[in-house]
Design a protein around this motif. Structure first.
Motif, PDB file in Angstrom:
ATOM      1  N   ALA A  53       0.678  -1.281   0.121  1.00  9.07           N
ATOM      2  CA  ALA A  53       0.168   0.072   0.103  1.00  9.07           C
ATOM      3  C   ALA A  53       0.964   1.289   0.129  1.00  9.07           C
ATOM      4  O   ALA A  53       0.425   2.508  -0.353  1.00  9.07           O
ATOM      5  CB  ALA A  53      -0.745   0.028   1.297  1.00  9.07           C
ATOM      6  N   ASP A  54       2.009   1.180   0.293  1.00 12.60           N
ATOM      7  CA  ASP A  54       2.956   2.379   0.453  1.00 12.60           C
ATOM      8  C   ASP A  54       3.850   2.592  -0.800  1.00 12.60           C
ATOM      9  O   ASP A  54       4.506   3.548  -0.812  1.00 12.60           O
ATOM     10  CB  ASP A  54       3.895   2.322   1.815  1.00 12.60           C
ATOM     11  N   ILE A  55       3.875   1.702  -1.750  1.00 11.65           N
ATOM     12  CA  ILE A  55       4.948   1.512  -2.755  1.00 11.65           C
ATOM     13  C   ILE A  55       4.425   3.022  -3.611  1.00 11.65           C
ATOM     14  O   ILE A  55       5.492   3.635  -4.084  1.00 11.65           O
ATOM     15  CB  ILE A  55       4.816   0.451  -3.602  1.00 11.65           C
ATOM     16  N   SER A  56       3.192   3.212  -4.009  1.00  9.10           N
ATOM     17  CA  SER A  56       2.901   4.219  -4.981  1.00  9.10           C
ATOM     18  C   SER A  56       3.125   5.641  -4.365  1.00  9.10           C
ATOM     19  O   SER A  56       3.439   6.551  -4.894  1.00  9.10           O
ATOM     20  CB  SER A  56       1.428   4.315  -5.159  1.00  9.10           C
ATOM     21  N   ALA A  57       3.024   5.755  -2.991  1.00 10.99           N
ATOM     22  CA  ALA A  57       3.452   7.073  -2.302  1.00 10.99           C
ATOM     23  C   ALA A  57       4.804   7.137  -2.227  1.00 10.99           C
ATOM     24  O   ALA A  57       5.426   8.360  -2.312  1.00 10.99           O
ATOM     25  CB  ALA A  57       3.243   6.796  -0.697  1.00 10.99           C
ATOM     26  N   GLN A  58       5.823   6.321  -2.389  1.00 10.32           N
ATOM     27  CA  GLN A  58       7.266   6.242  -2.517  1.00 10.32           C
ATOM     28  C   GLN A  58       7.756   6.508  -3.965  1.00 10.32           C
ATOM     29  O   GLN A  58       8.566   7.239  -4.358  1.00 10.32           O
ATOM     30  CB  GLN A  58       8.159   5.290  -2.132  1.00 10.32           C
ATOM     31  N   THR A  59       7.000   6.201  -4.994  1.00  8.03           N
ATOM     32  CA  THR A  59       7.179   6.152  -6.573  1.00  8.03           C
ATOM     33  C   THR A  59       6.665   7.099  -7.331  1.00  8.03           C
ATOM     34  O   THR A  59       7.071   7.350  -8.392  1.00  8.03           O
ATOM     35  CB  THR A  59       7.063   4.696  -6.982  1.00  8.03           C
TER      36      THR A  59
END
Length: 478
Positions: free
Chosen positions: A458-464
């Motif tokens: 769930a946190d990947i897109s916030a980082q990329t």
């Protein structure tokens, strides 16, 4: 007693399917015709080429009738279900004035613009197909999702003139509205001659394809959820009221009058990504599957079953088709090392789909104040045992697939059964025609692992996202 039959038409975004059922919901015969690839002649323009939606229906229906072992006189009705959020521009004689605009076409995000006097009517795919096979200019109110002057609360056109006019379509250009489970017309001589379906058979309206799928999957209350594993992957529960402006889901028409389907956010080009991977390494997969004497999908599923839960750290973000509001989004795999091959990629796609849909369903559940106790999976992806188990473990509830995986076709047949008096109502028809085939129970250890990995996912897109936006900006200025 003589066995009676029902025909379910399921016009999808990749193929047109025709299924003949007996009145207990058992498949007698079924056929499918693949649609041609979408035509994209200009940026933002995505069309079904030629008259593909109708010609594939003719071909599939003709083959189904040639395979049908019964007496055509014992067929009592036809249920019609087609893809949603498309626009068909129709001449006065009922034929297409232009290719059907796909749900991916950016013109569907704007009001209709009348550019050709050849266009007499503006309708949906269900209105167009009903007109072609019956000659009646009727359409189901339950397929008017998107850029249409439709009041979802009343199942009728907006009564306020200013609101109605803002959609750019005159009343004279719209078809007569019918409800799901109502007869829209009767098979005409031309369609009968082309297909062998008896002339004069009643053709019954359903809703849009996702709502018909919910009906055919057996959703009767909000304790049961459905994940539709198609080109567009959606999760649904049913309910009795129209919810205005919810944050984490939207209210869709159900395939029965004045009931609704609550649909979470979904995945664009969801199961399409499996086809993408299969085609990317197609020669190797085809050869290995042929040597084993099995199909390519079965071969991939066997390989994926031997990959540990979590795919040895490989995760797949399913953004192969970005939304118009976030054009920078891209699909990605993250976490490669020397252990990973296409079997890991395949399993990580399935896990990524389950992770993303679990996020969406959890958001919808929280807003609805409910929680599903069982998950039904439909569509071609439900044929995968490893995929079914992944969903059971990620959602931590029993995952079910029904005898009839083409739930939209069965939903269409259920509507026909009600309209033609085979059953008195939708509850009775569903109880007799929908049956579970397999149940996959969650494994506690894998469920815990997937819950922890799901938090990372769930946190990947916030980082990329910031990196993808920078890349998009650089490339767009070249």
């Amino acid at each position: 007693m003589t066995t009676k039959y029902l025909i379910g038409i399921d016009g999808g975004s990749q193929s047109t399917k025709v299924v003949i059922f007996d009145t207990e919901g058992h498949i007698v015969c079924e056929t499918a015709e693949a649609l041609a690839p979408m035509h994209t002649p200009a940026p933002g323009v995505v069309e079904h080429p030629d008259d593909d939606l109708y010609t594939t229906l003719e071909a599939a229906a003709a083959r189904a009738m040639r395979q049908f072992p019964g007496d055509p006189a014992d067929i009592v009705g036809v249920g019609l279900c087609t893809i949603r959020c498309c626009r068909a521009l129709v001449r006065a004689d009922g034929t297409l004035a232009a290719p059907v605009q796909s749900w991916m076409d950016l013109r569907l995000s704007r009001p209709y613009e009348h550019e050709s006097d050849d266009v007499a009517y503006v309708t949906t795919t269900s209105g167009y197909i009903m007109g072609r096979i019956t000659g009646s200019l009727t359409d189901t109110a339950a397929n008017y999702i998107g850029p249409w002057p439709m009041d979802v609360g009343t199942w009728d056109w907006f009564s306020d003139p200013d609101t109605f006019d803002s959609f750019g379509i005159s009343r004279e250009m719209l078809f007569e509205l019918k409800m799901p489970g109502e007869i829209g017309g009767y098979v005409n001589s031309a369609f009968a001659a082309a297909t062998g379906i008896p002339e004069g058979l009643p053709v019954v309206h359903t809703a849009n394809d996702k709502a018909a799928e919910a009906l055919g999957a057996g959703l009767r209350d909000e304790r049961v959820g459905l994940v539709s594993l198609g080109t567009y992957i959606a999760a649904m529960v049913v309910g009795p009221t129209f919810a205005k402006d919810p944050q984490y889901y939207f209210t869709n028409f159900a395939s029965e009058p004045h009931r609704y389907v609550y649909e979470s956010a979904g995945i664009r080009r969801g199961m399409w990504t499996v086809s993408w991977l299969r085609n990317l390494v197609g020669a190797e997969i085809t050869q290995a599957a042929a040597e084993r004497g099995i199909g390519r999908e079965e071969y991939l599923n066997e390989l994926a079953a031997d990959i540990p839960a979590g795919s040895d750290g490989l995760m797949c973000v399913l953004d192969w088709l970005a939304s118009p509001s976030q054009p920078h989004k891209k699909g990605m795999f993250i976490g490669f090392d020397e252990r990973h091959g296409y079997a890991h990629m395949y399993r990580s796609i399935l896990e990524g789909i389950a992770f993303r849909m679990k996020q969406h369903v959890s958001d919808m559940e929280a807003e609805l104040g409910s929680q599903i106790e069982k998950l039904v999976l439909s569509g071609g992806g439900a044929n995968s045992d490893v995929g079914m188990q992944i969903f059971a473990d990620v959602f931590n509830v029993p995952a079910v697939r029904n005898e009839m995986r083409n739930a939209a076709g069965l939903g269409a047949a259920i509507c026909a059964a009600v309209a033609c008096g085979v059953y008195p109502d939708f509850d009775a028809a569903s109880a007799r025609m929908v049956r579970e085939a397999d149940v996959f129970l969650p494994d506690p250890d894998r469920a815990l692992l997937y819950r922890e990995l799901g938090e990372v996912y769930a946190d990947i897109s916030a980082q990329t996202d910031a990196l993808l936006e920078r890349t998009s900006h650089i490339l767009s200025n070249r």
